[in-house]
Write a protein that holds these residues in place. Structure first.
Motif, short mmCIF file in Angstrom:
data_model
loop_
_atom_site.label_atom_id
_atom_site.label_comp_id
_atom_site.label_asym_id
_atom_site.label_seq_id
_atom_site.Cartn_x
_atom_site.Cartn_y
_atom_site.Cartn_z
N SER A 45 -54.36 24.98 26.40
CA SER A 45 -53.80 24.22 25.28
C SER A 45 -54.89 23.55 24.46
CB SER A 45 -52.83 23.16 25.77
OG SER A 45 -51.73 23.75 26.38
N ASN A 48 -57.23 26.19 22.65
CA ASN A 48 -56.60 26.94 21.57
C ASN A 48 -56.13 26.07 20.42
OD1 ASN A 48 -57.00 29.34 22.93
ND2 ASN A 48 -54.98 29.32 23.88
N ASP A 49 -56.14 24.76 20.61
CA ASP A 49 -55.68 23.85 19.57
C ASP A 49 -56.81 23.60 18.58
OD1 ASP A 49 -54.07 22.22 18.13
OD2 ASP A 49 -53.68 20.80 19.75
N SER A 50 -56.56 23.90 17.31
CA SER A 50 -57.60 23.77 16.30
C SER A 50 -57.95 22.32 15.99
CB SER A 50 -57.18 24.49 15.02
OG SER A 50 -55.96 23.97 14.55
N THR A 53 -56.48 17.43 19.46
CA THR A 53 -55.29 16.89 20.10
C THR A 53 -55.70 15.93 21.20
OG1 THR A 53 -54.06 18.91 19.64
CG2 THR A 53 -53.19 17.48 21.36
#
Length: 176
Positions: A45, A48-50, A53
């Motif tokens: 997660s 892959n989170d641009s 987060t």
């Protein structure tokens, strides 16, 4: 003068960075991002989170269980311990684990409530923490090892639902 982050590489960047995990019951807890990478779900997660987060929803896990998982992450500091050998050598967890901290950790959860142990196993599976999943399953195996069938049923069904289903089935047959 050089920047310390540039010298340390990628690992240094996430070393002290914290991530907040949000439980199923909308409570939050913080954990070191590097330590949280023991969970493949969290790792994937975050990678892959641009955007950056900082709050990650863990919708399949309640806070009581998530606290145990964060304790596990903090102890192991992001590196998974070796998987427990099978079959178990002994009913005592301290004889089966390589890291001696794991035995009282999992024993304490199981002693408090079998349901807490099963919730931890489900959460470890949901969050893809293989070593914790194997630790939980090994604890269940140690509990049932050498036990008679009735005791095994009691251990595996702490709420006694199996007996209720049988009674309900008998009642529905007699009604016909």
């Amino acid at each position: 003068m050089t920047d310390n982050k540039a010298d340390g590489g990628l690992d240094e960047e996430i070393k002290d960075e914290m991530v907040t995990l949000k439980s199923k019951d909308n409570q939050t807890i913080e954990v070191n991002k590097k330590y949280a990478f023991i969970s493949q779900v969290i790792k994937t997660s975050l990678e892959n989170d641009s955007d950056d987060t900082k709050v990650l929803p863990i919708m399949g896990v309640e806070m009581e269980t998530l606290k145990h998982i964060v304790d596990y992450m903090n102890h192991h500091k992001g590196s998974e311990p070796p998987i427990i050998e099978k079959p178990l050598r002994n009913k005592k967890m301290s004889e089966n684990v390589k890291d001696k901290w794991d035995a009282p950790f999992i024993d304490g959860i199981a002693d408090k409530s079998k349901q807490n142990l099963y919730s931890l196993i489900l959460a470890a599976n949901y969050m893809d923490i293989k070593a914790l999943l194997h630790l939980g399953c090994a604890k269940v195996a140690s509990l049932i090892k050498g036990q008679p069938l009735e005791k095994i049923k009691e251990i595996l069904d702490p709420n006694g639902k199996t007996g209720e289903k049988k009674d309900d089935a008998k009642d529905s047959k007699t009604e016909k």
